[in-house]
Design an enzyme around this catalytic site. Sequence first.
Site, PDB file in Angstrom:
ATOM      1  N   LYS A   1     -57.954 128.965  12.205  1.00 29.15           N
ATOM      2  CA  LYS A   1     -59.217 129.127  11.483  1.00 29.15           C
ATOM      3  C   LYS A   1     -59.342 130.534  10.945  1.00 29.15           C
ATOM      4  O   LYS A   1     -59.908 130.768   9.888  1.00 29.15           O
ATOM      5  CB  LYS A   1     -60.404 128.836  12.410  1.00 29.15           C
ATOM      6  CG  LYS A   1     -60.601 127.363  12.659  1.00 29.15           C
ATOM      7  CD  LYS A   1     -61.913 127.127  13.394  1.00 29.15           C
ATOM      8  CE  LYS A   1     -61.682 126.521  14.762  1.00 29.15           C
ATOM      9  NZ  LYS A   1     -61.543 127.511  15.834  1.00 29.15           N
TER      10      LYS A   1
ATOM     11  N   LYS B   1     -48.962 130.067  13.341  1.00 32.50           N
ATOM     12  CA  LYS B   1     -49.658 128.797  13.520  1.00 32.50           C
ATOM     13  C   LYS B   1     -50.849 128.726  12.584  1.00 32.50           C
ATOM     14  O   LYS B   1     -51.460 129.746  12.267  1.00 32.50           O
ATOM     15  CB  LYS B   1     -50.079 128.615  14.981  1.00 32.50           C
ATOM     16  CG  LYS B   1     -51.463 129.094  15.313  1.00 32.50           C
ATOM     17  CD  LYS B   1     -51.881 128.659  16.704  1.00 32.50           C
ATOM     18  CE  LYS B   1     -53.309 129.135  16.977  1.00 32.50           C
ATOM     19  NZ  LYS B   1     -54.333 128.275  16.370  1.00 32.50           N
TER      20      LYS B   1
ATOM     21  N   LYS C   1     -55.072 140.388  19.525  1.00 34.00           N
ATOM     22  CA  LYS C   1     -56.309 140.412  18.748  1.00 34.00           C
ATOM     23  C   LYS C   1     -56.866 141.825  18.619  1.00 34.00           C
ATOM     24  O   LYS C   1     -57.330 142.214  17.554  1.00 34.00           O
ATOM     25  CB  LYS C   1     -57.370 139.471  19.350  1.00 34.00           C
ATOM     26  CG  LYS C   1     -57.066 138.003  19.100  1.00 34.00           C
ATOM     27  CD  LYS C   1     -58.282 137.111  19.301  1.00 34.00           C
ATOM     28  CE  LYS C   1     -57.941 135.672  18.896  1.00 34.00           C
ATOM     29  NZ  LYS C   1     -59.022 134.720  19.193  1.00 34.00           N
TER      30      LYS C   1
HETATM   31  P1  ATP Z   1     -59.245 130.769  15.979  1.00 36.67           P
HETATM   32  O1  ATP Z   1     -58.396 131.328  14.875  1.00 36.67           O
HETATM   33  O2  ATP Z   1     -60.725 131.030  15.804  1.00 36.67           O
HETATM   34  O3  ATP Z   1     -58.727 131.053  17.349  1.00 36.67           O
HETATM   35  P2  ATP Z   1     -57.970 128.215  16.070  1.00 36.67           P
HETATM   36  O4  ATP Z   1     -57.604 127.587  14.793  1.00 36.67           O
HETATM   37  O5  ATP Z   1     -56.885 128.848  16.873  1.00 36.67           O
HETATM   38  O6  ATP Z   1     -59.156 129.198  15.766  1.00 36.67           O
HETATM   39  P3  ATP Z   1     -59.256 127.216  18.417  1.00 36.67           P
HETATM   40  O7  ATP Z   1     -60.720 126.960  18.369  1.00 36.67           O
HETATM   41  O8  ATP Z   1     -58.767 128.474  19.056  1.00 36.67           O
HETATM   42  O9  ATP Z   1     -58.689 127.113  16.928  1.00 36.67           O
HETATM   43  O10 ATP Z   1     -58.509 125.992  19.085  1.00 36.67           O
HETATM   44  C1  ATP Z   1     -59.043 124.684  19.116  1.00 36.67           C
HETATM   45  C2  ATP Z   1     -57.985 123.680  19.527  1.00 36.67           C
HETATM   46  O11 ATP Z   1     -57.090 123.440  18.443  1.00 36.67           O
HETATM   47  C3  ATP Z   1     -57.123 124.098  20.693  1.00 36.67           C
HETATM   48  O12 ATP Z   1     -56.893 122.936  21.503  1.00 36.67           O
HETATM   49  C4  ATP Z   1     -55.832 124.552  20.059  1.00 36.67           C
HETATM   50  O13 ATP Z   1     -54.717 124.412  20.918  1.00 36.67           O
HETATM   51  C5  ATP Z   1     -55.749 123.616  18.864  1.00 36.67           C
HETATM   52  N1  ATP Z   1     -55.021 124.225  17.755  1.00 36.67           N
HETATM   53  C6  ATP Z   1     -55.386 125.331  17.094  1.00 36.67           C
HETATM   54  N2  ATP Z   1     -54.505 125.627  16.122  1.00 36.67           N
HETATM   55  C7  ATP Z   1     -53.546 124.665  16.172  1.00 36.67           C
HETATM   56  C8  ATP Z   1     -52.352 124.393  15.410  1.00 36.67           C
HETATM   57  N3  ATP Z   1     -51.992 125.188  14.420  1.00 36.67           N
HETATM   58  N4  ATP Z   1     -51.607 123.316  15.721  1.00 36.67           N
HETATM   59  C9  ATP Z   1     -51.976 122.502  16.734  1.00 36.67           C
HETATM   60  N5  ATP Z   1     -53.083 122.687  17.487  1.00 36.67           N
HETATM   61  C10 ATP Z   1     -53.868 123.747  17.220  1.00 36.67           C
HETATM   62 MG    MG Z   2     -57.287 130.061  18.706  1.00 38.31          MG
END
Ligand code: ATP
Ligand code: MG
Length: 332
Positions: A198, A195, A112
């Site tokens: 968000k 992956k 990051k």
């Molecule tokens: P950010 O980009 O802000 O980190 P994020 O999409 O990675 O957002 P998080 O809030 O970090 O989301 O994660 C929330 C939950 O969703 C966690 O349990 C994480 O393992 C799950 N998760 C996030 N992205 C994925 C994905 N692409 N596939 C499956 N599970 C996911």
């Molecule tokens: Mg994340």
Amino acid sequence: RPVVFSGMQPSSDSLHLGNYLGALVNWVALQDTVDPIYCVVDLHAITVAQDPAKLRESSRRTAAQYLAAGIDPERSTLFVQSQVPAHAELAWVLGTITGFGEAGRMTQFKDKSQRYGAESTTVGLFTYPVLMAADILLYETNLVPVGDDQRQHLELTRDLAGRFNSRYGETFVIPEAYIPETSARIYDLQDPSAKMSKSAASEAGLVRLLDDPKITAKKIKSAVTDAEREVRYDRQAKPGISNLLDIYAAASGEPIETIAARYEGRGYGDLKKELAELVVERLEPFRTRTFELLDDPAELDRLLAIGAEKASERAERVLAQVYERVGFLRRR
Ligand code: ATP
Ligand code: MG
């Protein structure tokens, strides 16, 4: 019942299909067998700059999406992290037993900070895993559902808990990773090597749960695939198609082989079109429920206040013990 802690960052006004199929669906199912603590981790979200008004809105939206997915505030402890001060307080104490080098080895920080550049790399981003350790340890958590991205942070949590226990006496429960049998990992529709996230670079590859169904369908129909025509699961050679099959399986509950067999001899177009319909249909009641909940922010805030009170009671007990062990004067 084992305690399970999990959270999502309110870093966007909509969760995405990965959050839903990879996490929320499991969170809901776990309610029958565990003591679940589900948190909207806004303290974590501000480790990157957030617009204050948007953050507030995103926190409500994230909570509403938990509820709409089926998190039951009676059976789960559902709350917003900043409303329970013990998280920040324990994080401070844990920071004092975390090695600088130890924290510096966290690959998510390295990734990051490289992505954001020196200017936007804050101390908060650096100590993020210490706050995450506090989140988990405050509730005597037994199990933490983790994807690959959080595995190293959970290891740090375990190390810190063990270190505190041996230095100050048994205080923390050492948590374990929990990998649900059905844990879908969803990738970006435009770049299936990354992956879905968000904070994803490509808007077109991100299926946002609260998007208009037309947009969702369009994104799925435009997913990148390959030059062949054969629908077959092969992560290495066919990451795009494999991702679509994973989504299909997670959304329908059918095994991948059954789905692949159904599309034998048909083109990618059919698969995408029918997957788009399936996902849109699956998300429809979820979207409707989320917007209903958001129509009544006072009621939502009331539910969150109850959750914060339940969480605080448990967290304060553990924090008081930590403060006592560390040698702080008793709070009155
Ligand atoms: P950010 O980009 O802000 O980190 P994020 O999409 O990675 O957002 P998080 O809030 O970090 O989301 O994660 C929330 C939950 O969703 C966690 O349990 C994480 O393992 C799950 N998760 C996030 N992205 C994925 C994905 N692409 N596939 C499956 N599970 C996911
Ligand atoms: Mg994340």
